[in-house]
Write a protein that holds these residues in place. Structure first.
Motif, PDB file in Angstrom:
ATOM      1  N   LEU A 118       0.717  -1.102  -0.077  1.00  0.00           N
ATOM      2  CA  LEU A 118      -0.009   0.077  -0.131  1.00  0.00           C
ATOM      3  C   LEU A 118       0.682   1.083  -0.221  1.00  0.00           C
ATOM      4  O   LEU A 118       0.232   2.543  -0.277  1.00  0.00           O
ATOM      5  CB  LEU A 118      -0.908   0.159   1.048  1.00  0.00           C
ATOM      6  CG  LEU A 118      -2.688  -0.481   1.021  1.00  0.00           C
ATOM      7  CD1 LEU A 118      -2.621  -1.969   0.641  1.00  0.00           C
ATOM      8  CD2 LEU A 118      -3.238  -0.400   2.203  1.00  0.00           C
ATOM      9  N   ASN A 119       2.044   0.752   0.083  1.00  0.00           N
ATOM     10  CA  ASN A 119       3.045   2.410  -0.203  1.00  0.00           C
ATOM     11  C   ASN A 119       3.485   2.546  -1.219  1.00  0.00           C
ATOM     12  O   ASN A 119       4.476   3.296  -1.501  1.00  0.00           O
ATOM     13  CB  ASN A 119       4.096   1.892   1.160  1.00  0.00           C
ATOM     14  CG  ASN A 119       5.053   2.647   1.056  1.00  0.00           C
ATOM     15  OD1 ASN A 119       4.818   4.415   1.132  1.00  0.00           O
ATOM     16  ND2 ASN A 119       6.972   3.085   1.306  1.00  0.00           N
ATOM     17  N   MET A 121       1.073   3.220  -5.108  1.00  0.00           N
ATOM     18  CA  MET A 121       0.137   3.321  -5.946  1.00  0.00           C
ATOM     19  C   MET A 121       0.181   2.569  -6.746  1.00  0.00           C
ATOM     20  O   MET A 121      -1.029   1.720  -7.268  1.00  0.00           O
ATOM     21  CB  MET A 121      -0.364   4.465  -6.738  1.00  0.00           C
ATOM     22  CG  MET A 121      -0.117   5.921  -4.642  1.00  0.00           C
ATOM     23  SD  MET A 121      -1.416   5.527  -3.983  1.00  0.00           S
ATOM     24  CE  MET A 121      -2.452   6.574  -4.559  1.00  0.00           C
ATOM     25  N   VAL A 124      -0.955  -1.281  -5.336  1.00  0.00           N
ATOM     26  CA  VAL A 124      -2.490  -0.970  -5.287  1.00  0.00           C
ATOM     27  C   VAL A 124      -3.385  -1.291  -6.447  1.00  0.00           C
ATOM     28  O   VAL A 124      -4.390  -2.001  -6.322  1.00  0.00           O
ATOM     29  CB  VAL A 124      -3.113   0.293  -4.516  1.00  0.00           C
ATOM     30  CG1 VAL A 124      -4.523   0.473  -4.090  1.00  0.00           C
ATOM     31  CG2 VAL A 124      -2.021   0.169  -3.410  1.00  0.00           C
ATOM     32  N   SER A 157       6.465   7.504  -0.084  1.00  0.00           N
ATOM     33  CA  SER A 157       6.794   6.497  -0.132  1.00  0.00           C
ATOM     34  C   SER A 157       7.423   5.983  -1.484  1.00  0.00           C
ATOM     35  O   SER A 157       8.372   6.645  -2.001  1.00  0.00           O
ATOM     36  CB  SER A 157       4.996   6.635  -0.849  1.00  0.00           C
ATOM     37  OG  SER A 157       4.858   7.751  -1.948  1.00  0.00           O
ATOM     38  N   THR A 166       0.692   7.934   2.314  1.00  0.00           N
ATOM     39  CA  THR A 166       0.365   7.715   1.214  1.00  0.00           C
ATOM     40  C   THR A 166      -1.264   5.678   1.660  1.00  0.00           C
ATOM     41  O   THR A 166      -1.578   5.534   1.255  1.00  0.00           O
ATOM     42  CB  THR A 166       1.312   6.620   0.708  1.00  0.00           C
ATOM     43  OG1 THR A 166       2.037   7.950   0.009  1.00  0.00           O
ATOM     44  CG2 THR A 166       0.799   6.144  -0.848  1.00  0.00           C
ATOM     45  N   SER A 171      -4.002   5.189  -0.568  1.00  0.00           N
ATOM     46  CA  SER A 171      -3.692   3.537  -1.227  1.00  0.00           C
ATOM     47  C   SER A 171      -5.829   3.204  -1.368  1.00  0.00           C
ATOM     48  O   SER A 171      -6.199   2.599  -2.184  1.00  0.00           O
ATOM     49  CB  SER A 171      -3.044   3.212  -0.323  1.00  0.00           C
ATOM     50  OG  SER A 171      -3.440   3.102   1.104  1.00  0.00           O
TER      51      SER A 171
END
Length: 206
Positions: A118-119, A121, A124, A157, A166, A171
């Protein structure tokens, strides 16, 4: 100390996960068979698809176990693939005693691990695409994952943003936006549950 370590224990996780389960129940409590009897009393969430982030530890882990026990199909998004596989195996063992031998495939299919950072994008986005590819609909989305500054090795991030911002916000904003079309196809009243924190109250404001 600017950011004191938050207090967290197993009871906190159980309490939070019980609130999550109760928040889903109003939509499903009216499910009835044609003869008026309750539909699967011991598994009221049978057939319900739940996506949760950070489901392999803390509050997310407790919520995943509770909702899975209630019959939900859990799509668990997490950073650590090893933890996800261990959780999948554990849930299969816990649920196995409630199924006949010819239903083992059903047990295995009710926990789908998806590895994502999740750090990042882009990670994600790929996770959201994977969920969308595997499921025609989603009934509930639980944005649970979060990080604490004291536990970070880096504060930036993958895209150069603040890491806490983030992981804890951006995220989940992207994940929610990409999964909305699937939530709109839910057979029930779809819900998005956002797990937040009062931890910012503990800072000294500097």
């Amino acid at each position: 100390l600017l950011y004191p370590q938050p207090q967290f224990n197993h009871n906190t996780a159980l309490l939070a996960s019980s609130y999550i389960a109760r928040s889903l129940s109003p939509t499903l409590s009216t499910r009835r068979k044609s003869n008026g009897e309750s539909d699967v009393n011991d598994q009221p969430l049978k057939g319900v698809v739940v996506v949760i982030t950070g489901g392999s530890s803390g509050i997310g882990l407790s919520a995943t176990k509770m909702l899975h026990k209630l019959g939900a199909t859990m799509v668990v998004i997490g950073r650590n693939s090893t933890k996800l596989l261990i959780l999948q195996s554990e849930l299969q063992k816990l649920a196995g005693s409630n199924y006949h031998n010819n239903d083992k495939n059903n047990v295995e299919s009710r926990m789908i691990p998806i590895q994502a950072n999740l750090n990042d994008m882009e990670s994600v986005s790929r996770a959201a695409d994977e969920v969308s590819f595997k499921f025609k609909r989603i009934d509930f989305l639980i944005n649970n994952a979060g990080v604490h500054p004291m536990n970070l090795k880096s504060f930036v991030s993958a895209q150069g943003y603040d890491q806490t911002f983030t992981v804890n916000y951006l995220s989940h904003f992207l994940l929610t936006e990409k999964l909305l079309p699937k939530l709109e196809k839910s057979r029930y009243e779809p819900r998005i549950i956002q797990i937040s924190s009062r931890f910012h109250w503990q800072t000294n404001g500097r």
